[in-house]
Design an enzyme around this catalytic site. Structure first.
Site, PDB file in Angstrom:
ATOM      1  N   ASN A  11       0.982  -0.928   0.496  1.00  0.00           N
ATOM      2  CA  ASN A  11      -0.481   0.060  -0.120  1.00  0.00           C
ATOM      3  C   ASN A  11       1.115   0.949  -0.081  1.00  0.00           C
ATOM      4  OD1 ASN A  11      -2.130   2.264   0.312  1.00  0.00           O
ATOM      5  ND2 ASN A  11      -2.361   2.108   2.200  1.00  0.00           N
ATOM      6  N   LYS A  13       0.342   4.143  -0.423  1.00  0.00           N
ATOM      7  CA  LYS A  13      -0.561   5.444   0.057  1.00  0.00           C
ATOM      8  C   LYS A  13       0.072   6.431  -0.539  1.00  0.00           C
ATOM      9  CE  LYS A  13       0.332   3.508   4.950  1.00  0.00           C
ATOM     10  NZ  LYS A  13      -0.005   3.631   6.048  1.00  0.00           N
ATOM     11  N   HIS A  95      -9.281   1.393   4.745  1.00  0.00           N
ATOM     12  CA  HIS A  95      -8.504   1.267   5.132  1.00  0.00           C
ATOM     13  C   HIS A  95      -8.452   2.006   6.948  1.00  0.00           C
ATOM     14  CE1 HIS A  95      -4.151   2.284   6.440  1.00  0.00           C
ATOM     15  NE2 HIS A  95      -3.866   1.357   5.599  1.00  0.00           N
ATOM     16  N   GLU A  97      -7.161   4.297   7.535  1.00  0.00           N
ATOM     17  CA  GLU A  97      -7.414   6.041   7.382  1.00  0.00           C
ATOM     18  C   GLU A  97      -7.838   6.688   6.733  1.00  0.00           C
ATOM     19  OE1 GLU A  97      -3.168   5.750   5.791  1.00  0.00           O
ATOM     20  OE2 GLU A  97      -2.166   5.154   7.029  1.00  0.00           O
ATOM     21  N   GLU A 165      -5.613  -5.057  10.406  1.00  0.00           N
ATOM     22  CA  GLU A 165      -4.337  -4.409  10.943  1.00  0.00           C
ATOM     23  C   GLU A 165      -5.187  -3.795  11.923  1.00  0.00           C
ATOM     24  OE1 GLU A 165      -2.795  -3.230   7.017  1.00  0.00           O
ATOM     25  OE2 GLU A 165      -3.849  -1.378   7.347  1.00  0.00           O
ATOM     26  N   GLY A 171       2.271   2.006  11.033  1.00  0.00           N
ATOM     27  CA  GLY A 171       3.341   3.190  10.819  1.00  0.00           C
ATOM     28  C   GLY A 171       4.048   3.338  11.866  1.00  0.00           C
ATOM     29  N   SER A 211       3.515  -2.217  10.137  1.00  0.00           N
ATOM     30  CA  SER A 211       4.456  -2.633  10.455  1.00  0.00           C
ATOM     31  C   SER A 211       5.417  -3.972  10.172  1.00  0.00           C
ATOM     32  CB  SER A 211       4.549  -1.994  12.057  1.00  0.00           C
ATOM     33  OG  SER A 211       4.054  -1.255  12.316  1.00  0.00           O
TER      34      SER A 211
HETATM   35  C1  PEP Z   1      -1.047   0.204   6.442  1.00  0.00           C
HETATM   36  O1  PEP Z   1      -1.270   0.913   6.185  1.00  0.00           O
HETATM   37  O2  PEP Z   1      -2.169  -0.703   6.003  1.00  0.00           O
HETATM   38  C2  PEP Z   1       0.212  -0.228   6.975  1.00  0.00           C
HETATM   39  C3  PEP Z   1       0.154  -1.383   7.181  1.00  0.00           C
HETATM   40  O3  PEP Z   1       1.576   0.455   7.098  1.00  0.00           O
HETATM   41  P1  PEP Z   1       3.157  -0.075   8.009  1.00  0.00           P
HETATM   42  O4  PEP Z   1       3.672  -1.132   7.009  1.00  0.00           O
HETATM   43  O5  PEP Z   1       3.815   1.204   7.464  1.00  0.00           O
HETATM   44  O6  PEP Z   1       2.615   0.206   9.541  1.00  0.00           O
END
Ligand code: PEP
Length: 248
Positions: A11, A13, A95, A97, A165, A171, A211
């Site tokens: 992803n 973003k 997601h 976000e 998630e 992040g 992460s």
């Molecule tokens: C995400 O935003 O879907 C995600 C998993 O981000 P990160 O791997 O940076 O934690």
């Protein structure tokens, strides 16, 4: 234990100008394992050119969101049909976000998922708890509720991928313990089987996201009912993402 093929989904973003497309070529050179499906979801502006470059590679391209309607007066939005028309095969929906920044509800995610399916896209539906919910020991309630309300009835092992998630892991460099990941993934699997029956419930891939890095991808990816990863930051550089693909 299962014949579910792993997925490494990146992803990007809101990151990446045209020059970032070279990362995809670098990924191809480093030979993604054939047992692991690779999906990259760049910003919408890059989908068309990435899809063109990926026709010769074992890499699928996806969007990061779509509108639930197929067309109309929705300034700034993109429909599932448009994503498919640009060469996308997947779309990330719900997601955290987007749930947080735009107040996307489970009902909207469900409507978007239906629209993705109508357009022939594979929906990667994201669910996950906040830190407050985790600390209050409400994780399974939250995840179960989101799963029930965000996923339409017509799910199959081919049209649906779930991404678990935990919001606090995205992040942040933090991850749940391996036992905590297993607990949630087993729970999601059980809910899928209860709702859709054995064949579909056991065929839907459930990814872990939050992460995931080259250092932890192998141990997370080897856990029961973890069928790969949805990767944010570490998907932006081919050097990191190819290690995750190899680990999975
Ligand atoms: C995400 O935003 O879907 C995600 C998993 O981000 P990160 O791997 O940076 O934690």
């Amino acid at each position: 234990m299962s014949s579910r093929r792993k997925i490494a989904a990146g992803n990007w973003k809101m990151n990446g100008l045209r020059q970032a497309l070279s990362e995809v070529e670098a990924l191809h050179v480093s030979n993604p394992a054939p047992e692991c499906e690779v999906v990259i979801c760049p910003p919408a502006t890059l989908i068309r050119s990435m899809a063109k470059r990926c026709t010769e590679m074992a890499i699928n391209v996806g969007g990061q969101d779509c509108h639930e309607d197929s067309s109309g007066a929705h300034t700034g939005d993109i429909s599932a049909e448009m994503l498919a028309d640009t060469g996308a095969t997947h779309v990330i929906l719900g997601h955290s976000e987007r749930r947080e920044a735009y107040g996307e509800s489970d009902a909207q995610v469900r409507a978007k998922t239906k629209s993705a399916w109508t357009a022939g896209l594979i929906a990667i539906v994201c669910i996950g708890e906040s830190l407050t919910h985790r600390e209050a020991k409400n994780t399974l309630d939250i995840v179960g509720g989101q799963l029930a309300a965000s996923v339409p009835d017509a799910a199959t092992g081919e049209n649906l991928v779930i991404a678990y998630e935990p919001i606090w892991a995205i992040g942040s460099g933090l991850t749940p313990t391996l036992d905590e990941i297993v607990e949630v993934h087993n729970f999601i699997r059980a809910r899928l089987v209860r709702r859709f029956g054995d064949a579909i419930g056991k065929a839907v891939r459930v990814l872990y996201g939050g992460s995931m890095k080259p250092e932890n991808a192998a141990e997370i990816g080897a856990l029961p009912n973890v069928d790969g990863g949805l990767v944010g930051g570490a998907s932006l550089k081919a050097a990191d993402f190819s290690k995750i693909v190899a680990a999975l």
